[in-house]
Scaffold this active site. Structure first.
Site, PDB file in Angstrom:
ATOM      1  CG  ASP A  13      31.611 -23.441  42.469  1.00 30.39           C
ATOM      2  OD1 ASP A  13      30.655 -24.092  41.985  1.00 30.39           O
ATOM      3  OD2 ASP A  13      32.770 -23.505  42.022  1.00 30.39           O
ATOM      4  CG  HIS A  49      31.109 -22.625  37.696  1.00 30.85           C
ATOM      5  ND1 HIS A  49      29.950 -23.194  37.204  1.00 30.85           N
ATOM      6  CD2 HIS A  49      31.365 -23.260  38.872  1.00 30.85           C
ATOM      7  CE1 HIS A  49      29.538 -24.146  38.033  1.00 30.85           C
ATOM      8  NE2 HIS A  49      30.374 -24.198  39.066  1.00 30.85           N
ATOM      9  CG  ASP A  88      31.502 -27.953  38.977  1.00 32.37           C
ATOM     10  OD1 ASP A  88      32.724 -27.764  39.091  1.00 32.37           O
ATOM     11  OD2 ASP A  88      30.634 -27.304  39.594  1.00 32.37           O
ATOM     12  N   GLY A 117      37.511 -31.384  39.009  1.00 32.73           N
ATOM     13  CA  GLY A 117      38.687 -32.119  38.557  1.00 32.73           C
ATOM     14  C   GLY A 117      38.975 -32.022  37.073  1.00 32.73           C
ATOM     15  CG  MET A 148      27.081 -26.864  45.302  1.00 33.96           C
ATOM     16  SD  MET A 148      28.873 -26.844  45.149  1.00 33.96           S
ATOM     17  CE  MET A 148      29.088 -25.221  44.457  1.00 33.96           C
ATOM     18  CG  MET A 174      27.984 -32.144  40.854  1.00 32.69           C
ATOM     19  SD  MET A 174      28.699 -30.514  40.631  1.00 32.69           S
ATOM     20  CE  MET A 174      30.123 -30.568  41.723  1.00 32.69           C
ATOM     21  CG  HIS A 192      27.253 -25.223  41.085  1.00 28.93           C
ATOM     22  ND1 HIS A 192      28.387 -25.994  41.158  1.00 28.93           N
ATOM     23  CD2 HIS A 192      26.223 -26.039  41.486  1.00 28.93           C
ATOM     24  CE1 HIS A 192      28.081 -27.204  41.581  1.00 28.93           C
ATOM     25  NE2 HIS A 192      26.772 -27.264  41.808  1.00 28.93           N
ATOM     26  CB  SER A 246      35.192 -22.698  39.579  1.00 27.39           C
ATOM     27  OG  SER A 246      34.867 -22.463  40.951  1.00 27.39           O
ATOM     28  CG  MET A 258      29.934 -24.077  48.172  1.00 30.71           C
ATOM     29  SD  MET A 258      31.455 -24.974  48.491  1.00 30.71           S
ATOM     30  CE  MET A 258      32.072 -25.220  46.827  1.00 30.71           C
TER      31      MET A 258
HETATM   32  C1  DX5 Z   1      32.910 -28.155  43.674  1.00 30.43           C
HETATM   33  C2  DX5 Z   1      32.624 -26.926  42.828  1.00 30.43           C
HETATM   34  C3  DX5 Z   1      33.518 -26.815  41.637  1.00 30.43           C
HETATM   35  C4  DX5 Z   1      34.941 -26.612  41.959  1.00 30.43           C
HETATM   36  C5  DX5 Z   1      35.774 -27.140  40.849  1.00 30.43           C
HETATM   37  O1  DX5 Z   1      32.040 -28.185  44.735  1.00 30.43           O
HETATM   38  O2  DX5 Z   1      31.292 -26.946  42.377  1.00 30.43           O
HETATM   39  O3  DX5 Z   1      33.080 -25.810  40.753  1.00 30.43           O
HETATM   40  O4  DX5 Z   1      35.270 -25.297  42.178  1.00 30.43           O
HETATM   41  O5  DX5 Z   1      37.093 -26.999  41.256  1.00 30.43           O
HETATM   42  P1  DX5 Z   1      38.282 -27.837  40.628  1.00 30.43           P
HETATM   43  O6  DX5 Z   1      38.347 -27.467  39.181  1.00 30.43           O
HETATM   44  O7  DX5 Z   1      39.445 -27.363  41.409  1.00 30.43           O
HETATM   45  O8  DX5 Z   1      37.952 -29.283  40.837  1.00 30.43           O
HETATM   46 ZN    ZN Z   2      30.540 -25.568  40.651  1.00 36.57          ZN
END
Ligand code: DX5
Ligand code: ZN
Length: 232
Positions: free
Chosen positions: A39, A37, A176, A178, A72, A141, A70, A12, A41
């Site tokens: 993200d 990936h 997605d 951790g 969000m 998630m 992705h 990501s 937001m």
């Molecule tokens: C969370 C994102 C993830 C995030 C994962 O809202 O959708 O893609 O970047 O990041 P890590 O791998 O640090 O948990």
């Molecule tokens: Zn993501």
């Protein structure tokens, strides 16, 4: 994009250097990333704000493989065409983003992109069954979306039930949040094939010294493949 259930690592870029996305994408791909990936937001569906279609379009020429976007964001539908034109191969919308997710998935497919559905940790699988014919990917998630670097929430049971629901259909299960060499095996064993990882991939490296990216990607992949029984 041919379908395979082999483990794929999707760094990501939320954890990359925001002033250097092009070079960061090239670096992680050179170091073994399968997908990139992205993200997105909006400060509304989630509290954080990242970037939109213009940034995705700028990144696209630097991504040789799959650009996995992705979203969000809410609403989703007004922005689908923009992300498709920006070159997204997969566009994933959240189940929780609105009441008309079926229409959203139809709209994504109509652009020619693959359609993904993301489920927050608090969302069950009830609505998924009626959407299977419209899905190319389900993103489970394992953190509440909005920020990188959060603690993993174990969704093994949900992933196992989702894997059974999908059966032989060519639908990816993406995880997605951790993902590390410690948590990835749990998800791979439960049936996931795409592992998104931000902090665990980008830690310790940079575009000047990207070799830690490769070490980090291999550590996640090796641990996940060992859990699925794939020969590594
Ligand atoms: C969370 C994102 C993830 C995030 C994962 O809202 O959708 O893609 O970047 O990041 P890590 O791998 O640090 O948990
Ligand atoms: Zn993501």
């Amino acid at each position: 994009m041919s379908f395979s259930r082999a483990i794929k690592i999707a760094p990501s870029i939320l954890a990359a250097d925001f002033a250097n996305f092009g070079a960061e994408c090239r670096a992680v791909e050179d170091q073994g990333a399968d997908w990139i990936h992205v993200d997105v937001m909006d400060g509304h569906f989630v509290t954080n704000i990242t970037f939109g279609p213009a940034t995705c379009a700028a990144i696209r020429p630097h991504v040789r493989g799959v650009m996995d976007v992705h979203l969000m964001i809410a609403p989703v539908d007004p922005y689908i065409e923009g992300f498709a034109k920006a070159g997204a191969d997969i566009i994933t919308a959240h189940m929780e983003a609105g009441p008309h997710v079926h229409r959203t998935l139809q709209a994504i497919r109509a652009t020619g992109a693959k359609a993904g559905l993301a489920l927050n940790p608090g969302t069950g699988l009830d609505g998924v069954e009626n959407l299977l014919d419209l899905l190319d990917l389900v993103c489970v998630m394992t953190v509440n979306p909005g920020f990188g670097g959060q603690a993993f929430i174990d969704m093994s049971d949900k992933v196992r039930r989702l894997r059974a629901l999908i059966g032989p259909r060519p639908i990816h299960i993406e995880i997605d949040g951790g993902m590390t060499p410690d948590t990835a095996p749990l998800m791979a064993r439960a049936g996931a094939d795409v592992l998104v990882a931000g902090s665990a991939v980008f830690k310790g490296g940079s575009v000047v010294d990207p070799t830690p990216y490769g070490t980090n990607i291999r550590a996640i992949r090796t641990a996940a493949e060992a859990a699925t029984g794939t020969v590594v």
